[in-house]
Design a protein around this motif. Structure first.
Motif, PDB file in Angstrom:
ATOM      1  N   SER A   1       0.804  -1.223   0.000  1.00  0.00           N
ATOM      2  CA  SER A   1       0.000   0.000   0.000  1.00  0.00           C
ATOM      3  C   SER A   1       0.839   1.276   0.000  1.00  0.00           C
ATOM      4  O   SER A   1       0.275   2.368  -0.026  1.00  0.00           O
ATOM      5  N   GLY A   2       2.156   1.153   0.061  1.00  0.00           N
ATOM      6  CA  GLY A   2       3.008   2.332  -0.077  1.00  0.00           C
ATOM      7  C   GLY A   2       3.588   2.870   1.216  1.00  0.00           C
ATOM      8  O   GLY A   2       4.012   4.033   1.266  1.00  0.00           O
ATOM      9  N   LYS A   3       3.658   2.037   2.254  1.00  0.00           N
ATOM     10  CA  LYS A   3       4.232   2.496   3.533  1.00  0.00           C
ATOM     11  C   LYS A   3       5.677   2.933   3.367  1.00  0.00           C
ATOM     12  O   LYS A   3       6.064   4.016   3.824  1.00  0.00           O
TER      13      LYS A   3
ATOM     14  N   VAL B   1      -5.965   1.801  -5.650  1.00  0.00           N
ATOM     15  CA  VAL B   1      -6.306   0.831  -6.690  1.00  0.00           C
ATOM     16  C   VAL B   1      -6.843  -0.459  -6.084  1.00  0.00           C
ATOM     17  O   VAL B   1      -7.872  -0.991  -6.516  1.00  0.00           O
ATOM     18  N   ASN B   2      -6.152  -0.988  -5.069  1.00  0.00           N
ATOM     19  CA  ASN B   2      -6.488  -2.297  -4.509  1.00  0.00           C
ATOM     20  C   ASN B   2      -7.126  -2.240  -3.123  1.00  0.00           C
ATOM     21  O   ASN B   2      -7.470  -3.270  -2.559  1.00  0.00           O
ATOM     22  N   GLY B   3      -7.275  -1.030  -2.576  1.00  0.00           N
ATOM     23  CA  GLY B   3      -7.718  -0.903  -1.191  1.00  0.00           C
ATOM     24  C   GLY B   3      -9.094  -1.490  -0.922  1.00  0.00           C
ATOM     25  O   GLY B   3      -9.314  -2.135   0.107  1.00  0.00           O
TER      26      GLY B   3
ATOM     27  N   LYS C   1      -1.319   6.038  -4.461  1.00  0.00           N
ATOM     28  CA  LYS C   1      -1.561   5.672  -5.867  1.00  0.00           C
ATOM     29  C   LYS C   1      -2.845   6.309  -6.394  1.00  0.00           C
ATOM     30  O   LYS C   1      -3.527   5.737  -7.265  1.00  0.00           O
ATOM     31  N   SER C   2      -3.149   7.482  -5.885  1.00  0.00           N
ATOM     32  CA  SER C   2      -4.395   8.135  -6.288  1.00  0.00           C
ATOM     33  C   SER C   2      -4.350   8.606  -7.740  1.00  0.00           C
ATOM     34  O   SER C   2      -5.394   8.924  -8.314  1.00  0.00           O
TER      35      SER C   2
ATOM     36  N   VAL D   1      -2.159  11.064  -1.782  1.00  0.00           N
ATOM     37  CA  VAL D   1      -0.776  11.380  -2.160  1.00  0.00           C
ATOM     38  C   VAL D   1      -0.417  10.623  -3.434  1.00  0.00           C
ATOM     39  O   VAL D   1      -1.035   9.619  -3.769  1.00  0.00           O
ATOM     40  N   VAL D   2       0.604  11.109  -4.102  1.00  0.00           N
ATOM     41  CA  VAL D   2       1.173  10.437  -5.269  1.00  0.00           C
ATOM     42  C   VAL D   2       2.644  10.202  -4.983  1.00  0.00           C
ATOM     43  O   VAL D   2       3.371  11.135  -4.619  1.00  0.00           O
TER      44      VAL D   2
END
Length: 334
Positions: free
Chosen positions: A14-16, A133-135, A159-160, A187-188
């Motif tokens: 998820s981008g942590k 996307v996958n949340g 990943k918005s 955030v991107v």
């Protein structure tokens, strides 16, 4: 003076780490200690390493970074001991990145119950990353993802730029149903300044009583009062109000009974309580079975002296909680 701690959680992928890497490149984070669970998705070793001391490295940014080799208490105690001996530079904040499958409740409880941690550190915020996307699918399939969202102070929507606007809007609405009190920040590539991220969290009343109403944010819960769904494992967010003041004994007894009987399903509770015969209210805060030490404010933060409690629960009904509190208040009055 205690050291603030930021807990970064979020499901696998998820981008942590991307968020943490971006934060650590900011000069504001230069004197931070970074703790990463050894089963984390991606190490931050691509940030240039300046020197290494046993299981600890000092990054070129000036941050101290290490992996958890055992208990978190031991890790933080070891860091403090090395600073005291001059083996590591002093740090003014701690960032902890959990594994993607971690339930953050255990770490939150540790900062409330472990004396070594409670004396030195202050859990400032729980930040949960959610994949735009996958949340939604992860919330459907994994209890851990739902609990991470429910316990967060800040929900970072990653990943918005890759998700359709309609999908982002649906996911944001669902997250607000699970946790109305959390700030939602898109955030991107993890690009957000530390000051902008951490400004989303009002100070706990024990640190600055003027932020009590923002910290409680009961209006968001009252507006949501979600009915929960099978998708989210019965997670429900709601507010309970009480017009009559309560005695300290009645409050203590009610809190004790709720935590002992249903604490595992009480994901989070915050409230401001009117005390009978006292001019100032009590602030209460619990995560599952663990109660944060209650704080009595010097004065009411507004002209509204109503008892207000906000809950994020699993398979608990607001009517039952409200009824149990009213019964205890009535008994105490009798």
């Amino acid at each position: 003076m205690t050291i603030p701690v930021i807990l970064i959680t979020g499901f696998l992928g998820s981008g942590k780490t991307t968020l943490l890497n971006h934060l650590l490149r900011d000069p504001e984070m230069a004197d931070s200690a970074v703790i990463i669970n050894e089963f984390g998705d991606v190490a931050i070793d691509h940030l240039l390493v300046e020197s290494a001391i046993e299981n600890t490295v000092v990054l070129q940014s000036g941050c101290i970074c290490c992996t958890v080799r055992g208990d978190l208490v031991d890790t933080l105690d070891d860091l403090c001991a090395k600073v005291a001996r001059g083996e590591l530079p002093a740090f003014s904040r701690v960032a902890i990145e959990t594994t993607g499958l971690a339930d953050p409740a255990a770490l939150v409880r540790a900062f409330l119950t472990e004396p070594i941690l409670a004396e030195r550190f202050d859990l400032h915020a729980v930040v949960a990353t959610v994949d735009a996307v996958n949340g939604a699918g992860q919330l459907d399939s994994f209890e851990e993802a739902r609990h991470q969202a429910a316990l967060a102070d800040i929900l970072v929507l990653t990943k918005s730029d890759l998700a359709a606007p309609a999908a982002i809007a649906d996911l944001a609405a669902r997250l607000k149903t699970i946790n109305p009190g959390a700030s939602l920040v898109p955030v991107v590539q993890g690009q957000i300044a530390p000051a902008a991220l951490f400004a989303q969290v009002p100070a706990h009343p024990s640190r600055r009583s003027g932020d009590t109403l923002a910290w409680l944010n009961s209006e968001a819960f009252a507006a949501s009062d979600s009915a929960g769904s099978h998708h989210d494992d019965g997670i429900r967010a709601f507010a309970v109000t009480l017009d009559r003041p309560v005695t300290r004994d009645a409050l203590r007894g009610w809190l004790r009974s709720i935590l002992s009987l249903r604490g595992v399903d009480l994901l989070r509770m915050k409230g401001i309580v009117a005390l009978r015969g006292e001019a100032a209210p009590m602030v209460v805060h619990a995560v599952q079975q663990v109660m944060h030490p209650p704080v009595q404010l010097p004065a009411w933060p507004s002209d509204d002296h109503t008892t207000r409690l906000v809950f994020i629960t699993r398979n608990m009904e607001p009517e039952a909680l409200r009824g149990s509190l009213e019964v205890l208040v009535a008994r105490a009055a009798a």
